[in-house]
Design an enzyme around this catalytic site. Sequence first.
Site, PDB file in Angstrom:
ATOM      1  N   ASP A  67       2.381 -10.109 -40.578  1.00 30.95           N
ATOM      2  CA  ASP A  67       3.780 -10.220 -40.157  1.00 30.95           C
ATOM      3  C   ASP A  67       4.712  -9.409 -41.056  1.00 30.95           C
ATOM      4  O   ASP A  67       4.305  -8.937 -42.135  1.00 30.95           O
ATOM      5  CB  ASP A  67       4.232 -11.690 -40.123  1.00 30.95           C
ATOM      6  CG  ASP A  67       3.702 -12.506 -41.317  1.00 30.95           C
ATOM      7  OD1 ASP A  67       3.406 -11.907 -42.360  1.00 30.95           O
ATOM      8  OD2 ASP A  67       3.585 -13.739 -41.186  1.00 30.95           O
ATOM      9  N   ASN A 137       4.218 -26.532 -42.120  1.00 34.27           N
ATOM     10  CA  ASN A 137       4.404 -27.013 -40.736  1.00 34.27           C
ATOM     11  C   ASN A 137       3.239 -26.602 -39.835  1.00 34.27           C
ATOM     12  O   ASN A 137       3.306 -26.763 -38.622  1.00 34.27           O
ATOM     13  CB  ASN A 137       5.727 -26.485 -40.162  1.00 34.27           C
ATOM     14  CG  ASN A 137       5.752 -24.968 -40.027  1.00 34.27           C
ATOM     15  OD1 ASN A 137       4.785 -24.277 -40.353  1.00 34.27           O
ATOM     16  ND2 ASN A 137       6.859 -24.432 -39.548  1.00 34.27           N
ATOM     17  N   HIS A 139       2.056 -23.465 -39.426  1.00 35.67           N
ATOM     18  CA  HIS A 139       2.081 -22.118 -38.853  1.00 35.67           C
ATOM     19  C   HIS A 139       1.001 -21.238 -39.486  1.00 35.67           C
ATOM     20  O   HIS A 139       0.571 -21.470 -40.615  1.00 35.67           O
ATOM     21  CB  HIS A 139       3.474 -21.477 -38.949  1.00 35.67           C
ATOM     22  CG  HIS A 139       3.902 -21.003 -40.294  1.00 35.67           C
ATOM     23  ND1 HIS A 139       5.233 -20.778 -40.614  1.00 35.67           N
ATOM     24  CD2 HIS A 139       3.215 -20.685 -41.423  1.00 35.67           C
ATOM     25  CE1 HIS A 139       5.307 -20.348 -41.856  1.00 35.67           C
ATOM     26  NE2 HIS A 139       4.104 -20.285 -42.364  1.00 35.67           N
ATOM     27  N   GLU A 144       5.065 -20.140 -35.231  1.00 38.66           N
ATOM     28  CA  GLU A 144       5.656 -21.430 -35.572  1.00 38.66           C
ATOM     29  C   GLU A 144       5.268 -22.498 -34.556  1.00 38.66           C
ATOM     30  O   GLU A 144       4.852 -22.170 -33.430  1.00 38.66           O
ATOM     31  CB  GLU A 144       7.185 -21.281 -35.616  1.00 38.66           C
ATOM     32  CG  GLU A 144       7.695 -20.283 -36.659  1.00 38.66           C
ATOM     33  CD  GLU A 144       7.663 -20.839 -38.089  1.00 38.66           C
ATOM     34  OE1 GLU A 144       6.748 -21.601 -38.443  1.00 38.66           O
ATOM     35  OE2 GLU A 144       8.577 -20.487 -38.862  1.00 38.66           O
TER      36      GLU A 144
END
Length: 274
Positions: A67, A137, A139, A144
């Site tokens: 990313d 979380n 990801h 996400e």
Amino acid sequence: MEVVILENEDAVAELGAQRIFELVKKKPNAVLGLATGSTPIAMYKKIISFYESKVVSFGDIVTFNLDEYIGITADNSQSYRYFMNRELFDAIDIEQQNTHLPVCGAGENPREIGAAYEQSIVDAGGIDLQILGIGSNGHIGFNEPGCSLSSRTRVKTLTQSTVRDNNHLFGPNECQPHLAMTMGIATILDSRRTILLATGSQKAAAVRHAIEGSISSGCPATALQMHERVTFILDEAAASSLENKSYYRWAHHQNRSLVEQFGNFHEVVEPDSY
Ligand code: PGA
């Protein structure tokens, strides 16, 4: 799935680097998928040590990062290009033109950038080994919670929790991006082998969900349960909430016996994996 639980962060970094080192030795023109974040830094340091002891060359290696932020340029010290150059690329003999990040500059069309990134991965022969971290979380990359589990490289809006987790990395006068280009879940699942590294108790809940929870976009890392060759390399703290810890330790012990009997476990079990 292979789940390896090691005593500390240093051992996690060592095993991750060892797996990359084995691949590069066996396939000097391998395609690596790389990750940023604080977790892989120790592993990159080990890779640099391998390189400095001249046991491996990265001259023909090709890399694709997961990313990159949108809205900051490569020369900004917060960009993932800058991170990769600083933490790894500048210290090894890799060719800069063989290192790729999904960069979407001002005025460029993210859809076209995403499609071109996917095509470059295919043109390079596909990713042999994808390295991943995991967000608290759940990801992977910047996929996400709520993302499509068949997604490809595209723009994602970061969740508030990701922005909060990364906030400490930005100074008071620095602008923290809320958008990023990220490889998709399907892109990650296409890799021939995947290794997820996780350290620290702040990752324990996400790791438990990823390995033992139901597959759901609510925890994107659960998609890795559908990957044929995925290894989770965890320290004790990150593994602390797993229910089947004793089984994973036993299975890892068995795998090591196989290595002793037959040589490299991955060659024995999966001769065509690379
Ligand atoms: P970290 O991030 O390595 O900085 O914890 C991992 C991730 O968000 O994927």
